[in-house]
Design a protein around this motif. Structure first.
Motif, short mmCIF file in Angstrom:
data_model
loop_
_atom_site.label_atom_id
_atom_site.label_comp_id
_atom_site.label_asym_id
_atom_site.label_seq_id
_atom_site.Cartn_x
_atom_site.Cartn_y
_atom_site.Cartn_z
N ALA A 47 6.33 16.73 -13.29
CA ALA A 47 5.21 16.17 -12.52
C ALA A 47 5.64 15.88 -11.09
CB ALA A 47 4.70 14.90 -13.18
N PHE A 48 6.86 15.41 -10.92
CA PHE A 48 7.39 15.11 -9.59
C PHE A 48 7.45 16.37 -8.73
CE2 PHE A 48 11.05 14.74 -6.74
CZ PHE A 48 10.71 13.59 -6.04
N VAL A 49 8.00 17.44 -9.29
CA VAL A 49 8.13 18.69 -8.53
C VAL A 49 6.76 19.31 -8.27
CG1 VAL A 49 9.06 21.04 -8.66
CG2 VAL A 49 10.48 19.11 -9.33
N LEU A 50 5.87 19.28 -9.27
CA LEU A 50 4.53 19.82 -9.10
C LEU A 50 3.77 19.08 -8.00
CD1 LEU A 50 2.21 21.68 -10.10
CD2 LEU A 50 1.61 19.81 -11.66
N GLY A 51 3.80 17.77 -8.04
CA GLY A 51 3.12 16.97 -7.02
C GLY A 51 3.69 17.17 -5.63
N LEU A 52 5.00 17.27 -5.54
CA LEU A 52 5.63 17.51 -4.25
C LEU A 52 5.21 18.87 -3.69
CD1 LEU A 52 7.61 16.48 -2.11
CD2 LEU A 52 9.44 17.60 -3.40
N GLY A 53 5.14 19.87 -4.55
CA GLY A 53 4.69 21.19 -4.11
C GLY A 53 3.26 21.16 -3.60
N VAL A 54 2.39 20.44 -4.29
CA VAL A 54 0.99 20.35 -3.86
C VAL A 54 0.89 19.65 -2.50
CG1 VAL A 54 -1.23 19.24 -4.39
CG2 VAL A 54 0.03 20.45 -6.18
N ILE A 55 1.63 18.57 -2.33
CA ILE A 55 1.60 17.86 -1.05
C ILE A 55 2.12 18.75 0.08
CG2 ILE A 55 2.69 15.98 0.26
CD1 ILE A 55 2.25 14.20 -2.09
N LEU A 56 3.18 19.49 -0.16
CA LEU A 56 3.72 20.36 0.89
C LEU A 56 2.76 21.48 1.24
CD1 LEU A 56 7.48 20.55 -0.11
CD2 LEU A 56 6.46 19.31 1.80
N ILE A 57 2.08 22.03 0.23
CA ILE A 57 1.09 23.07 0.50
C ILE A 57 -0.07 22.50 1.32
CG2 ILE A 57 -0.67 24.53 -0.58
CD1 ILE A 57 1.40 25.04 -2.83
N GLU A 58 -0.55 21.32 0.94
CA GLU A 58 -1.63 20.69 1.70
C GLU A 58 -1.19 20.38 3.12
OE1 GLU A 58 -2.64 17.25 -0.60
OE2 GLU A 58 -4.25 18.31 -1.64
N LEU A 59 0.01 19.90 3.28
CA LEU A 59 0.52 19.55 4.61
C LEU A 59 0.60 20.78 5.50
CD1 LEU A 59 1.59 17.18 6.28
CD2 LEU A 59 3.86 17.70 5.42
N GLU A 68 -4.10 10.15 5.88
CA GLU A 68 -4.32 11.05 4.75
C GLU A 68 -3.02 11.32 4.00
OE1 GLU A 68 -5.99 14.36 6.81
OE2 GLU A 68 -8.05 13.80 6.30
N PHE A 69 -1.94 11.48 4.74
CA PHE A 69 -0.65 11.74 4.13
C PHE A 69 -0.21 10.55 3.26
CE2 PHE A 69 4.08 11.91 4.41
CZ PHE A 69 4.24 13.09 3.71
N VAL A 70 -0.41 9.34 3.78
CA VAL A 70 -0.05 8.14 3.01
C VAL A 70 -0.90 8.05 1.74
CG1 VAL A 70 -0.10 5.61 3.05
CG2 VAL A 70 0.84 6.86 4.98
N ASN A 71 -2.19 8.33 1.86
CA ASN A 71 -3.05 8.32 0.67
C ASN A 71 -2.61 9.35 -0.34
OD1 ASN A 71 -4.70 6.23 1.46
ND2 ASN A 71 -6.23 7.57 2.39
N HIS A 72 -2.24 10.53 0.11
CA HIS A 72 -1.79 11.58 -0.80
C HIS A 72 -0.47 11.19 -1.46
CE1 HIS A 72 -4.45 15.16 0.27
NE2 HIS A 72 -4.99 14.09 0.82
N LEU A 73 0.41 10.52 -0.73
CA LEU A 73 1.67 10.07 -1.34
C LEU A 73 1.42 9.01 -2.41
CD1 LEU A 73 4.17 9.86 1.65
CD2 LEU A 73 4.13 11.54 -0.20
N LEU A 74 0.48 8.11 -2.15
CA LEU A 74 0.16 7.10 -3.16
C LEU A 74 -0.47 7.72 -4.40
CD1 LEU A 74 -1.15 4.17 -0.93
CD2 LEU A 74 0.91 4.20 -2.33
N ILE A 75 -1.36 8.67 -4.20
CA ILE A 75 -1.96 9.36 -5.34
C ILE A 75 -0.89 10.12 -6.12
CG2 ILE A 75 -3.56 11.22 -5.99
CD1 ILE A 75 -5.31 10.26 -3.61
N TYR A 76 0.02 10.72 -5.39
CA TYR A 76 1.15 11.43 -5.98
C TYR A 76 2.01 10.49 -6.82
CZ TYR A 76 5.82 13.61 -5.73
OH TYR A 76 7.07 14.11 -6.00
N GLY A 77 2.31 9.32 -6.29
CA GLY A 77 3.09 8.33 -7.04
C GLY A 77 2.37 7.86 -8.28
N ALA A 78 1.06 7.66 -8.18
CA ALA A 78 0.27 7.24 -9.34
C ALA A 78 0.23 8.35 -10.39
CB ALA A 78 -1.14 6.86 -8.91
N PHE A 79 0.15 9.60 -9.94
CA PHE A 79 0.15 10.74 -10.86
C PHE A 79 1.45 10.80 -11.65
CE2 PHE A 79 1.49 15.25 -11.32
CZ PHE A 79 0.62 15.61 -12.35
N VAL A 80 2.57 10.70 -10.97
CA VAL A 80 3.87 10.74 -11.64
C VAL A 80 4.02 9.54 -12.58
CG1 VAL A 80 6.38 10.67 -11.29
CG2 VAL A 80 4.96 12.08 -9.81
N SER A 81 3.56 8.38 -12.15
CA SER A 81 3.64 7.19 -13.00
C SER A 81 2.80 7.34 -14.26
CB SER A 81 3.16 5.96 -12.22
OG SER A 81 3.98 5.71 -11.12
#
Length: 97
Positions: A47-59, A68-81
């Protein structure tokens, strides 16, 4: 709306951390608990690698602003959690049999 998303994701992250640390303290005492945590860590890393890939593609594709980047990081953290906690719950139930 951004503030609501941030509050919800932070609550999810902190609740998940509490549940995870409680489970780790219990799992130290049994082989089954260690196996649950081992399988959970595999899914969490995926999940960590998948979420990081999605954020990098979006960026790279959309050029996110700082908020927006901060919101995406928080959503990413919640997803992994959530993946971690759900996998702990799932493996705790299925590996007992």
């Amino acid at each position: 709306m951004s503030l609501i998303i941030q509050i919800i994701t932070l609550v999810i992250i902190f609740t998940s951390m509490f549940i995870y640390y409680r489970q780790v303290s219990k799992a130290k005492k049994s082989q089954l608990g260690l196996e649950v945590l081992a399988r959970t860590s595999q899914l969490s890393m995926s999940a960590f690698v998948l979420g990081l890939g999605v954020i990098l593609i979006e960026l790279n594709s959309f050029g996110l602003s700082r908020s927006e980047f901060v919101n995406h990081l928080l959503i990413y953290g919640a997803f992994v959690s959530l993946v971690t906690i759900i996998s702990i719950w799932y493996y705790s139930r299925t590996l007992k049999n």
